[in-house]
Design a protein around this motif. Structure first.
Motif, short mmCIF file in Angstrom:
data_model
loop_
_atom_site.label_atom_id
_atom_site.label_comp_id
_atom_site.label_asym_id
_atom_site.label_seq_id
_atom_site.Cartn_x
_atom_site.Cartn_y
_atom_site.Cartn_z
N PHE A 30 0.84 -1.20 0.00
CA PHE A 30 0.00 0.00 0.00
C PHE A 30 0.87 1.25 0.00
O PHE A 30 0.60 2.22 -0.69
CB PHE A 30 -0.92 0.02 1.24
CG PHE A 30 -2.27 -0.57 0.98
CD1 PHE A 30 -3.27 0.18 0.39
CD2 PHE A 30 -2.53 -1.88 1.32
CE1 PHE A 30 -4.52 -0.37 0.14
CE2 PHE A 30 -3.78 -2.45 1.09
CZ PHE A 30 -4.77 -1.69 0.49
N VAL A 36 -3.84 -4.09 -2.75
CA VAL A 36 -4.07 -5.50 -2.47
C VAL A 36 -5.57 -5.77 -2.60
O VAL A 36 -6.37 -5.25 -1.83
CB VAL A 36 -3.58 -5.90 -1.07
CG1 VAL A 36 -3.93 -7.35 -0.77
CG2 VAL A 36 -2.08 -5.69 -0.97
N ARG A 37 -5.92 -6.55 -3.61
CA ARG A 37 -7.33 -6.80 -3.87
C ARG A 37 -7.84 -8.02 -3.12
O ARG A 37 -9.01 -8.19 -2.85
CB ARG A 37 -7.56 -7.01 -5.37
CG ARG A 37 -7.50 -5.75 -6.20
CD ARG A 37 -8.64 -4.79 -5.90
NE ARG A 37 -9.93 -5.32 -6.34
CZ ARG A 37 -10.40 -5.20 -7.56
NH1 ARG A 37 -9.70 -4.59 -8.50
NH2 ARG A 37 -11.59 -5.69 -7.87
N ALA A 193 -19.69 6.66 14.25
CA ALA A 193 -20.33 6.75 12.94
C ALA A 193 -21.60 7.59 13.02
O ALA A 193 -21.84 8.46 12.17
CB ALA A 193 -20.64 5.35 12.44
N LEU A 197 -22.57 11.09 11.07
CA LEU A 197 -23.79 11.18 10.27
C LEU A 197 -24.65 12.34 10.76
O LEU A 197 -25.08 13.19 9.98
CB LEU A 197 -24.58 9.87 10.38
CG LEU A 197 -25.62 9.62 9.29
CD1 LEU A 197 -24.94 9.23 7.99
CD2 LEU A 197 -26.58 8.52 9.73
N PRO A 203 -18.25 11.11 3.58
CA PRO A 203 -16.91 10.97 3.01
C PRO A 203 -16.84 11.65 1.65
O PRO A 203 -17.69 11.41 0.80
CB PRO A 203 -16.74 9.46 2.88
CG PRO A 203 -17.63 8.89 3.93
CD PRO A 203 -18.80 9.82 3.99
N ARG A 207 -12.29 6.86 1.00
CA ARG A 207 -12.97 5.72 1.59
C ARG A 207 -12.63 5.68 3.07
O ARG A 207 -11.51 5.97 3.48
CB ARG A 207 -12.55 4.42 0.90
CG ARG A 207 -13.56 3.99 -0.16
CD ARG A 207 -13.01 2.94 -1.08
NE ARG A 207 -12.81 1.67 -0.41
CZ ARG A 207 -12.09 0.68 -0.96
NH1 ARG A 207 -11.51 0.86 -2.13
NH2 ARG A 207 -11.96 -0.46 -0.33
N LEU A 208 -13.65 5.34 3.86
CA LEU A 208 -13.54 5.41 5.31
C LEU A 208 -13.67 4.02 5.90
O LEU A 208 -14.51 3.24 5.46
CB LEU A 208 -14.69 6.29 5.83
CG LEU A 208 -14.52 7.04 7.14
CD1 LEU A 208 -13.36 8.01 7.03
CD2 LEU A 208 -15.80 7.81 7.44
N PHE A 210 -13.54 1.97 9.84
CA PHE A 210 -13.37 2.04 11.29
C PHE A 210 -12.64 0.77 11.73
O PHE A 210 -13.11 -0.34 11.45
CB PHE A 210 -14.72 2.13 12.00
CG PHE A 210 -15.42 3.43 11.77
CD1 PHE A 210 -15.39 4.43 12.73
CD2 PHE A 210 -16.10 3.68 10.58
CE1 PHE A 210 -16.03 5.64 12.52
CE2 PHE A 210 -16.74 4.88 10.36
CZ PHE A 210 -16.70 5.87 11.34
N LEU A 211 -11.48 0.93 12.39
CA LEU A 211 -10.67 -0.22 12.77
C LEU A 211 -10.64 -0.32 14.29
O LEU A 211 -9.83 0.33 14.95
CB LEU A 211 -9.26 -0.07 12.22
CG LEU A 211 -9.19 0.47 10.78
CD1 LEU A 211 -7.74 0.59 10.33
CD2 LEU A 211 -9.95 -0.43 9.82
N ARG A 220 -9.71 5.20 9.54
CA ARG A 220 -8.72 5.20 8.45
C ARG A 220 -9.32 5.79 7.19
O ARG A 220 -10.35 5.34 6.70
CB ARG A 220 -8.21 3.78 8.20
CG ARG A 220 -7.38 3.66 6.92
CD ARG A 220 -6.40 2.53 7.01
NE ARG A 220 -5.41 2.78 8.07
CZ ARG A 220 -4.32 2.04 8.24
NH1 ARG A 220 -4.09 1.01 7.46
NH2 ARG A 220 -3.48 2.30 9.21
#
Lengths: 412, 412
Positions: A30, A36-37, A193, A197, A203, A207-208, A210-211, A220
């Motif tokens: 990355f 990485v698909r 989240a 909202l 966004p 692309r968002l 949450f980790l 992220r």
């Protein structure tokens, strides 16, 4: 450039080993803008390995395989590679020499197994392994790059950094993919989240993800494009917008861990800290010493597990323990004052609780924890209750105390 | 019954999150004799998810999908499931009620996002989530069982244990697959393998895998068959043969971790232990308190990071530090004697070293560690040198000290 990472080994399929290799490779790819698909894992079964590799060679531009290059019985990767590229194993003199040297250094005599390591697929480009004996194996067919790496994490990592990445850099990918992380603590994913909202955030060109983890939730952001400057600008805009909305939970936008953040704050303020912990058994001290140079701010920790230790080491009053119990606000307070007093640090941390599975009562159930911080202005004790198993409760308690220290230092 | 586990989420592909869910599911499935043939991960990209799930439904008897059921933006799994099974999302009253209840308990008001959680694929069999709001989703098509689980580890685990496994048990698999682990410490994989080979050992009716980690190398034996008794017998034979050959490195054949083994030995001998550690910053104490009931044998630990702490807490002689340095056999000896003395335990452990990356010298390079054990018979100090980064050096040091304690207790 679409990539797939294939990890090989019964230990990964069976769940005996957590697959950290794929994560490491993914991060490295990355970082140079390779997407990485897909990731997959198969066991040490020849047909499964061959099938997976052949499938990957058809569908992806880059195929990275790891595992199964060590000298053990279940290592048939090299043979499978030969089959996939329709070549054969030949003795590779360089590898043999490296092996001889390394064994000599270790004062070991070379076993037949070791000599087998010097066999490599004919026609392969080999990446030298700076830490071990098994080199990385690279093939280029049509427009696909194939690379096989050993499974030992340290060797795999060294080969990625010193071999694979430079090799791939030569083939510039053009596309820029960048990430930014917003590190938060103290608010669950769903509420974060909802907050975004409710604040009307959507966004914008990113692309968002949450980790979640016990050390907080990482927000992220991922953006891609041709122009790096533009991509960065888009990320910056979104980062500041999000940070604004959930500000009170954000502790870093520079990918610092909570421990790193606390460490840098302490260094910044030239402040010192010590810790007295019971149920976490040393986890807080461990976290505070994870970062290099921690001796600048951390002087000592006491794991006061038994009551005697709380009394003898920290000067907790036996009557306080008798009256309120070892897991109580009062004892936590005396622990914090005690450790700060004996160590002479600016901050004295204390943690006492019930990690379980045993030891809980109706009044003080498993998961109840008291977190204390003593400094020049006095002592504050926070009561929290965590759910989960012993390890989860201990981990969340330790990180929560770190976060309380962070807020105390910043006077939040 | 051949199974595939598919984990979904950008965070896994990007390497930001280590995929522990798949490992947990794999273990649970293996335990009931279901063979995981493949694992894969795709990002939150609709086409990739759909493609992977459709492919899996064609080729495997059991498809377990995890991740992407939480309430956040990147969660499109449910919609993809609907597409794969050609159905639609409908409001599911039970789930809605559970949600309302749970939010009430938490004193939270339900957001639109939360209400979205109550939408479930029509025709699905739902597994109730005891810890969270998102249920497991099960479909049966032809001879394939499909199950989708939330990505939050605690909820995923609860759903596997209370939902998926009982559900699968109903469909007996007939085939028995059993594992046995031989836990070793102190010998690298390649040497263990060479030993077995040199001793003329060949796996007999089993598959062998070496699972290296910093807490030792696990030799995992896998056998399958129709008759459980026979399978067990085959495993037993191989376990005793292997344990015989590499006996001095084996610490358990009952899947005990090194920390658990030491814990059970201490309980068995009714012995107590305390620890004084420097560079590991609490890791040894943490390991000794990982197991429930550790208060039976562990009383206290001192993280003596600064020299003052070594002197004030442990009674190390300042002249010893001045003469030999804080990282020395002499100081380690005094630390071990000191902690045993002040805590009155049977064993006093000590660890001092240079974890790096800074602080190394030609004479005492990064990675050098002194490990001490004091007991009624005196003090023994072992000098070791480890390579790797700060975390690796600290981890290996801590486990090596545990292993030395194990040997000392067993008088090996």
């Amino acid at each position: 450039m679409d990539a797939i990472i294939i990890t090989i080994g019964d230990e990964i399929l069976s769940g005996a080993t957590i697959d950290t290799n794929a994560a490491y490779i993914a991060k490295a790819l990355f970082a140079i803008g390779i997407d990485v698909r897909k990731r997959s894992s198969v066991g040490d079964i020849r047909e499964d390995m061959l099938r997976e590799i052949k499938l990957a060679l058809e569908e992806y531009d880059l195929v990275v395989v790891t595992g199964g290059l060590g000298p053990t019985d279940d290592d048939i990767t090299k043979e499978v590679i030969c089959e996939a590229f329709n070549t054969r194993l030949v003795k590779h003199e360089e590898t043999l020499e490296t092996l001889k040297m390394r064994y000599k250094q270790l004062g070991m005599t070379m076993s037949d197994i070791a000599i087998g390591l010097s066999l490599q697929p004919e026609g392969a480009h080999l990446l030298i392994n700076p830490l071990g004996t098994a080199p990385g194996i690279v093939f280029e067919r049509n427009d696909t790059i194939f690379c096989s790496l050993p499974g030992v994490p340290s060797e795999m990592q060294a080969l990625v950094d010193s071999g694979l990445i430079p090799f791939l850099r030569e083939r510039e990918t053009g596309k820029v993919i960048l990430f930014r992380d917003i590190s938060t603590f103290g608010m669950p994913e769903s509420k974060l989240a909802a907050r975004l909202l409710d604040a009307g955030y959507k966004p914008d060109g990113i692309r968002l993800a949450f980790l979640p983890s016990y050390s907080g939730i990482l927000i992220r952001l991922r953006a891609e494009g041709e122009d790096e400057k533009k991509v960065r600008a888009i990320l910056d805009q979104n980062v500041s917008r999000i940070s604004e909305i959930v500000s009170e939970f954000v502790f870093s936008t520079d990918s610092e861990s909570l421990a790193e953040k606390v460490a840098s704050l302490l260094k910044e303020k030239r402040a010192t800290v010590s810790v007295a912990e019971s149920c976490t058994g040393g986890m807080v001290a461990k976290l505070l010493t994870d970062t290099p140079g921690s001796s600048k701010y951390f002087t000592q920790g006491i794991v006061a597990y038994a009551n005697e230790a709380k009394i003898d080491r920290l000067g907790v009053d036996p009557r306080t323990i008798k009256k309120y119990g070892a897991v109580s606000e009062e004892v936590c307070r005396e622990m914090a004052e005690g450790i700060r007093h004996i160590s002479g640090t600016d901050y004295g941390l204390a943690l006492t609780g019930i990690a379980g599975p045993g030891g809980g009562t109706d009044e003080k159930p498993v998961g109840i924890v008291y977190l204390g911080i003593a400094d020049g202005e006095g002592v504050s004790v926070t009561k929290r209750s965590f759910s989960g198993d012993r390890d989860v409760i201990r981990t969340r308690s330790a990180y929560t105390l770190l976060n309380l220290l962070r807020k105390r230092i910043l006077k939040l």
